[in-house]
Design a protein around this motif. Structure first.
Motif, PDB file in Angstrom:
ATOM      1  N   UNK A   1       2.143  -6.514  -6.052  1.00 13.25           N
ATOM      2  CA  UNK A   1       0.799  -5.991  -6.261  1.00 13.25           C
ATOM      3  C   UNK A   1       0.738  -4.678  -5.485  1.00 13.25           C
ATOM      4  N   UNK A   2       0.368  -3.593  -6.151  1.00 13.28           N
ATOM      5  CA  UNK A   2       0.432  -2.271  -5.532  1.00 13.28           C
ATOM      6  C   UNK A   2      -0.940  -1.618  -5.530  1.00 13.28           C
ATOM      7  N   UNK A   3      -1.331  -1.075  -4.383  1.00 16.48           N
ATOM      8  CA  UNK A   3      -2.535  -0.257  -4.269  1.00 16.48           C
ATOM      9  C   UNK A   3      -2.107   1.098  -3.720  1.00 16.48           C
ATOM     10  N   UNK A   4      -2.850   2.154  -4.035  1.00 21.84           N
ATOM     11  CA  UNK A   4      -2.404   3.493  -3.676  1.00 21.84           C
ATOM     12  C   UNK A   4      -3.535   4.306  -3.070  1.00 21.84           C
ATOM     13  N   UNK A   5      -3.161   5.183  -2.119  1.00 21.70           N
ATOM     14  CA  UNK A   5      -4.099   6.099  -1.485  1.00 21.70           C
ATOM     15  C   UNK A   5      -3.482   7.487  -1.484  1.00 21.70           C
ATOM     16  N   UNK A   6      -4.341   8.515  -1.511  1.00 18.73           N
ATOM     17  CA  UNK A   6      -3.843   9.882  -1.573  1.00 18.73           C
ATOM     18  C   UNK A   6      -4.031  10.651  -0.266  1.00 18.73           C
ATOM     19  N   UNK A   7      -4.691  10.061   0.711  1.00 13.95           N
ATOM     20  CA  UNK A   7      -4.822  10.718   2.007  1.00 13.95           C
ATOM     21  C   UNK A   7      -4.940   9.658   3.097  1.00 13.95           C
TER      22      UNK A   7
ATOM     23  N   UNK B   1       0.854  -1.187   0.000  1.00 15.14           N
ATOM     24  CA  UNK B   1       0.000   0.000   0.000  1.00 15.14           C
ATOM     25  C   UNK B   1       0.888   1.233   0.000  1.00 15.14           C
ATOM     26  N   UNK B   2       0.775   2.045  -1.044  1.00 16.11           N
ATOM     27  CA  UNK B   2       1.520   3.303  -1.166  1.00 16.11           C
ATOM     28  C   UNK B   2       0.580   4.450  -0.820  1.00 16.11           C
TER      29      UNK B   2
ATOM     30  N   UNK C   1      -6.250   5.704   3.087  1.00 16.30           N
ATOM     31  CA  UNK C   1      -5.251   4.683   3.410  1.00 16.30           C
ATOM     32  C   UNK C   1      -5.816   3.654   4.388  1.00 16.30           C
ATOM     33  N   UNK C   2      -6.498   4.115   5.427  1.00 13.31           N
ATOM     34  CA  UNK C   2      -7.065   3.198   6.412  1.00 13.31           C
ATOM     35  C   UNK C   2      -8.158   2.326   5.796  1.00 13.31           C
ATOM     36  N   UNK C   3      -8.971   2.935   4.924  1.00 10.79           N
ATOM     37  CA  UNK C   3     -10.027   2.164   4.252  1.00 10.79           C
ATOM     38  C   UNK C   3      -9.432   1.053   3.397  1.00 10.79           C
ATOM     39  N   UNK C   4      -8.400   1.405   2.602  1.00 11.58           N
ATOM     40  CA  UNK C   4      -7.760   0.406   1.742  1.00 11.58           C
ATOM     41  C   UNK C   4      -7.042  -0.652   2.568  1.00 11.58           C
ATOM     42  N   UNK C   5      -6.439  -0.227   3.668  1.00  8.52           N
ATOM     43  CA  UNK C   5      -5.726  -1.193   4.511  1.00  8.52           C
ATOM     44  C   UNK C   5      -6.685  -2.265   5.024  1.00  8.52           C
ATOM     45  N   UNK C   6      -7.814  -1.845   5.535  1.00  8.99           N
ATOM     46  CA  UNK C   6      -8.766  -2.810   6.079  1.00  8.99           C
ATOM     47  C   UNK C   6      -9.365  -3.702   4.993  1.00  8.99           C
TER      48      UNK C   6
ATOM     49  N   UNK D   1      -5.691  -5.598   3.217  1.00 11.10           N
ATOM     50  CA  UNK D   1      -4.728  -6.259   4.113  1.00 11.10           C
ATOM     51  C   UNK D   1      -3.342  -6.391   3.462  1.00 11.10           C
ATOM     52  N   UNK D   2      -2.701  -5.271   3.144  1.00 16.21           N
ATOM     53  CA  UNK D   2      -1.392  -5.320   2.480  1.00 16.21           C
ATOM     54  C   UNK D   2      -0.305  -5.902   3.379  1.00 16.21           C
ATOM     55  N   UNK D   3       0.787  -6.338   2.742  1.00 15.47           N
ATOM     56  CA  UNK D   3       1.915  -6.913   3.465  1.00 15.47           C
ATOM     57  C   UNK D   3       2.898  -5.850   3.945  1.00 15.47           C
ATOM     58  N   UNK D   4       2.832  -4.649   3.365  1.00 21.79           N
ATOM     59  CA  UNK D   4       3.732  -3.559   3.740  1.00 21.79           C
ATOM     60  C   UNK D   4       3.086  -2.248   3.336  1.00 21.79           C
ATOM     61  N   UNK D   5       3.353  -1.184   4.110  1.00 28.29           N
ATOM     62  CA  UNK D   5       2.798   0.134   3.816  1.00 28.29           C
ATOM     63  C   UNK D   5       3.941   1.142   3.640  1.00 28.29           C
ATOM     64  N   UNK D   6       3.932   1.842   2.517  1.00 30.54           N
ATOM     65  CA  UNK D   6       4.842   2.969   2.282  1.00 30.54           C
ATOM     66  C   UNK D   6       4.021   4.223   2.542  1.00 30.54           C
TER      67      UNK D   6
END
Length: 255
Positions: free
Chosen positions: A36-42, A14-15, A46-51, A54-59
């Motif tokens: 596999x990359x997913x991205x958030x702009x705020x 998650x970027x 980010x929290x919505x996408x994380x839940x 369930x990414x393995x790492x967050x940048x």
């Protein structure tokens, strides 16, 4: 039999960055590296996408709209030990320490080299047992068993620490630091060696070694009865850190 690239899902990253150019570059580079990359702009997104994902790492960028990176990190640490790498235009030692104190695994100042970020991602995912490919990775301690440190029980198979049956929550990096220091009790481990073993790069500036100090302080805060007067992890001034046996402190293979 499944093909090698189907044997295990690729790591998801998650970027989170409010700069479209940064998101585009990281999306392209990390996808080319096999993630596999997913991205958030705020922060809220980010929290919505994380839940959801369930990414393995967050940048994670520090300066974000709606909810800043520090707040996002704090929320994630309340529920997860997912590895987090901070990105920030703020390169002061105090800012870096603040991020690491919240439980981040690394901190990369902007402008940064995408190649360096990729190297740090590889290092962290290797440590936690994930990678862009399908190959299994060995245990960080090079073995399996139970480590007993006084009233602490360290399960290297499950990567868990308990005291009197109660689990003590450690991040992946904190657990790997514990393993490294107690692999050879009594040996002085230089700070530069800790940085290279756990973060995968040599110290280039004083702030890099400060990362080690912050993590030792975090580990002491969770494990030591009195962190200001440590009994388990001792400071060897000007060199590094050494573990000290308390009661039984030996790695029992298969135990």
């Amino acid at each position: 039999m499944p093909a090698p690239d189907q044997a295990r899902p690729k790591a998801t990253i998650l970027v989170v960055d409010d700069e479209p150019a940064v998101r585009r570059v990281l999306l392209m580079r990390l996808q080319l590296a096999g993630y596999r990359v997913i991205a958030a702009e705020d922060g809220e997104q980010a929290l919505t996408l994380f839940h959801r994902e369930q990414p393995d790492l967050v940048v994670l960028d520090v300066m974000l709209p709606r909810l800043d990176g520090f707040a996002v990190c704090r929320r994630l640490r309340d529920e997860s030990c997912v590895p987090i790498i901070f990105l920030s235009a703020l390169d002061s030692i105090s800012e870096r320490v603040a991020g690491l104190d919240l439980g981040a695994d690394d901190y990369l100042p902007k402008p940064f080299s995408p190649k360096e970020l990729e190297a740090r991602i590889v290092s962290i995912l290797r440590r936690v047992g994930r990678s862009a490919g399908a190959a299994d990775l060995g245990d960080a301690a090079g073995g399996q068993g139970v480590l007993r440190l006084g009233d602490l029980v360290v399960d290297t198979n499950r990567r868990q620490v308990t005291r009197d049956g109660e689990r003590i929550a450690l991040t992946y990096t904190e657990f790997s630091l514990l393993e490294l220091l107690f692999r050879e009790p009594g040996r002085v481990v230089p700070r530069a060696e800790i940085l290279e073993q756990l973060w995968g790069y040599p110290p280039r500036r004083a702030a890099d070694l400060r990362v080690v100090d912050v993590y030792v302080a975090r580990l002491r805060g969770k494990l030591e009865p009195d962190p200001r007067n440590p009994e388990l992890i001792l400071t060897v001034r000007g060199t590094g850190y050494a573990s000290q046996r308390r009661g039984e402190a030996a790695l029992a293979a298969g135990g």
